[in-house]
Motif scaffolding. Structure first.
Motif, PDB file in Angstrom:
ATOM      1  N   GLU A   1      32.609  32.190  51.484  1.00  0.00           N
ATOM      2  CA  GLU A   1      33.282  31.860  52.706  1.00  0.00           C
ATOM      3  C   GLU A   1      34.172  32.493  53.482  1.00  0.00           C
ATOM      4  N   ASN A   2      34.437  32.228  54.593  1.00  0.00           N
ATOM      5  CA  ASN A   2      35.503  32.952  55.520  1.00  0.00           C
ATOM      6  C   ASN A   2      34.933  34.398  55.311  1.00  0.00           C
ATOM      7  N   VAL A   3      33.624  34.711  55.444  1.00  0.00           N
ATOM      8  CA  VAL A   3      33.325  35.907  55.629  1.00  0.00           C
ATOM      9  C   VAL A   3      33.706  36.750  57.148  1.00  0.00           C
ATOM     10  N   ARG A   4      34.336  38.013  56.747  1.00  0.00           N
ATOM     11  CA  ARG A   4      34.749  38.632  58.160  1.00  0.00           C
ATOM     12  C   ARG A   4      34.827  39.934  57.960  1.00  0.00           C
TER      13      ARG A   4
ATOM     14  N   GLU B   1      37.460  43.111  59.106  1.00  0.00           N
ATOM     15  CA  GLU B   1      38.767  43.281  59.469  1.00  0.00           C
ATOM     16  C   GLU B   1      38.976  45.005  59.786  1.00  0.00           C
TER      17      GLU B   1
ATOM     18  N   GLY C   1      35.456  38.287  51.772  1.00  0.00           N
ATOM     19  CA  GLY C   1      34.758  36.993  51.523  1.00  0.00           C
ATOM     20  C   GLY C   1      35.381  36.501  50.402  1.00  0.00           C
ATOM     21  N   GLU C   2      35.523  34.939  50.505  1.00  0.00           N
ATOM     22  CA  GLU C   2      36.248  34.321  49.641  1.00  0.00           C
ATOM     23  C   GLU C   2      35.281  33.044  48.937  1.00  0.00           C
TER      24      GLU C   2
ATOM     25  N   ARG D   1      36.947  29.597  47.996  1.00  0.00           N
ATOM     26  CA  ARG D   1      38.228  28.881  48.151  1.00  0.00           C
ATOM     27  C   ARG D   1      38.449  28.091  46.915  1.00  0.00           C
TER      28      ARG D   1
ATOM     29  N   ASP E   1      46.033  28.611  48.270  1.00  0.00           N
ATOM     30  CA  ASP E   1      46.668  29.647  48.874  1.00  0.00           C
ATOM     31  C   ASP E   1      47.042  30.681  47.881  1.00  0.00           C
TER      32      ASP E   1
ATOM     33  N   THR F   1      41.712  30.489  44.721  1.00  0.00           N
ATOM     34  CA  THR F   1      40.907  31.238  45.724  1.00  0.00           C
ATOM     35  C   THR F   1      40.697  32.704  44.926  1.00  0.00           C
TER      36      THR F   1
ATOM     37  N   ARG G   1      39.368  36.083  46.100  1.00  0.00           N
ATOM     38  CA  ARG G   1      39.020  37.017  47.338  1.00  0.00           C
ATOM     39  C   ARG G   1      38.349  38.416  47.226  1.00  0.00           C
TER      40      ARG G   1
ATOM     41  N   HIS H   1      47.823  41.780  55.592  1.00  0.00           N
ATOM     42  CA  HIS H   1      48.036  40.501  54.678  1.00  0.00           C
ATOM     43  C   HIS H   1      49.337  40.556  53.915  1.00  0.00           C
TER      44      HIS H   1
END
Length: 447
Positions: free
Chosen positions: A68-71, A73, A243-244, A246, A252, A296, A298, A318
């Motif tokens: 999830e939240n694949v991006r 940076e 990528g995570e 979660r 968090d 999570t 990551r 981060h």
């Protein structure tokens, strides 16, 4: 905090860690990842079109595996890019040599440069020379690397590659050659990072370094011609791909693991570090197949480890999350079996750690009595900011046979050894992500 792991919880964790371990030993995910990366992308030097293809490959691969939240940076870094290279003895016995330019190398003048060799059997022997002693000479250091399980043989002589050209230039040298930091006796030289010294600098294959020793022993001047045409992009774009999976209870709280996506260009970057990408990505996926984790996980595929910049870029981007990182680690020592693990100082008596150690038992892995200090170049920034780190050491006895060379290709990876390393990482992620073990120093935990 998460609910404490009581006796029943500890038993469940041990059973889950063992189940994940056993699943990883027969699961093909890690192999398929490194096979895909080395086949569909190949070598991945920073500042090239291949690195952009690697970014796109990583985004698609993480998404296909359910992250999830694949991006991607982006960050800016300096990129050294190889051009035409050649080396030859012009006297007393003309013959070709095998070289690879080091990343800090300056190009030669158009048409190359020719100079007399000043040969040193050890790096210290060159350092002992005064300023001006190497004026107009091509300095050559032929000190060999020692094979070790823990990779300490590499660290012991790394300076002669990383800083040798700078030191040679201080003493007047017009170029610098160093015997490859390699434990394999082949004519495949090994690339690597070096300081920018303003002079051409390259690694020699081990047999060619020994050939120069024999020529020098004849007592006649040895002259070489070098041609090197590298370029530098001072502001190349690179990417950390993230990528995570979660967490369901404390999203968090972060476990940050990964490998570096970039590679040197002679081979396909299979063991360095396609294997690390594969091991940590597959381990995260395997540790979460049965249920969403409590914390999570990551995965970060760092985009410029070889030439530097990705770890510091990630840590800066981060910085606000460092207090939430319950554990950080990187796989970047090849594809062989894990033989040793070093954990943070805190949390060692926690049931989750005991569950992990029980999962390690069939592998005869040594658990260090000393806490982990470093986990890899790309997590150093997090560690310096206070994040706890794990070091999962794989057998490096053969790693430097192929490291940074044209021989770093998929056929050098043993699928069973790769699976064992994945199993160790997957077991670790399973117990840390699903317990309240806290490796952070007292006072550093998130609210």
């Amino acid at each position: 905090m998460l609910g404490a792991a009581g006796p029943a919880g500890a038993q469940d964790l041990a059973a889950e860690a063992a189940a994940v371990r056993d699943k990883a030993l027969s699961d093909p995910t890690a192999w398929r990842i490194v096979e895909s990366l080395t086949t569909e992308v190949g070598a991945r030097p920073v500042g090239t079109a291949a690195m952009a293809r690697a970014r796109d490959w990583a985004l698609a691969k993480l998404a296909s595996l359910g992250f999830e939240n694949v991006r991607a940076e982006p960050f800016t870094t300096k990129a050294w890019i190889r051009g035409e290279e050649s080396a030859e003895v012009v006297a007393p016995a003309p013959q070709k040599l095998r070289i690879l330019g080091l990343s800090g190398s300056a190009p030669t003048p158009k048409g190359g440069l020719t100079g007399e060799v000043a040969l040193f059997p050890t790096y210290q022997a060159m350092l002992d020379q005064p300023a001006g002693a190497l004026d107009g000479k091509i300095a050559v250091v032929t000190q060999a690397m020692t094979r070790t399980q823990d990779g300490s043989g590499y660290g012991a002589i790394l300076a002669q590659r990383a800083h040798g050209a700078t030191e040679a230039a201080k003493r007047g040298a017009i170029a610098y050659l160093v015997r490859s930091l390699s434990t394999m006796q082949t004519r495949a030289p090994h690339a690597g990072y070096a300081d920018y010294a303003g002079i051409p600098a390259a690694a020699l294959s081990p047999p060619d370094a020994e050939q120069l020793e024999r020529l020098a022993a004849l007592g006649k001047p040895v002259s070489l011609k070098l041609v090197m045409a590298s370029t530098v992009d001072p502001a190349a774009t690179a990417w950390n791909v993230v990528g995570e999976i979660r967490g369901r209870e404390r999203p968090d709280e972060l476990i940050v693991v990964g490998g570096h996506l970039d590679s040197w260009d002679p081979g396909t970057g299979a063991t360095d570090d396609g294997a690390g990408v594969a091991i940590t990505t597959a381990a995260a996926r395997l540790a979460t197949l049965h249920a969403r984790p409590r914390r999570t996980i990551r995965v970060v595929l760092w985009g410029s480890e070889e030439q530097g910049g990705s770890g510091s870029a990630y840590a800066a981007a981060h910085a606000a999350e460092v207090g939430n990182v319950v554990l950080a680690g990187e796989a970047d020592i090849g594809a062989e079996r894990v033989w040793r693990v070093a954990l943070p100082a805190a949390g060692r008596d926690h049931p989750a750690v005991k569950a992990f150690l029980a999962a390690l038992a069939p592998f005869s892995v040594v658990v260090s009595p000393d806490p982990a200090v470093r986990g890899g170049a790309d997590v150093d920034g997090l560690v310096q900011a206070g994040a706890p780190v794990v070091q999962v050491a794989q057998d490096a006895s053969r790693y430097f046979d192929f490291h940074h060379s044209a021989d770093d290709t998929l056929d050098k990876i043993d699928p069973k050894a790769l699976a064992q390393a994945t199993a160790v990482w997957a077991s670790l992620l399973e117990v840390v992500a699903n317990s309240d073990v806290d490796f952070r120093p007292r006072g550093a935990s998130s609210p």
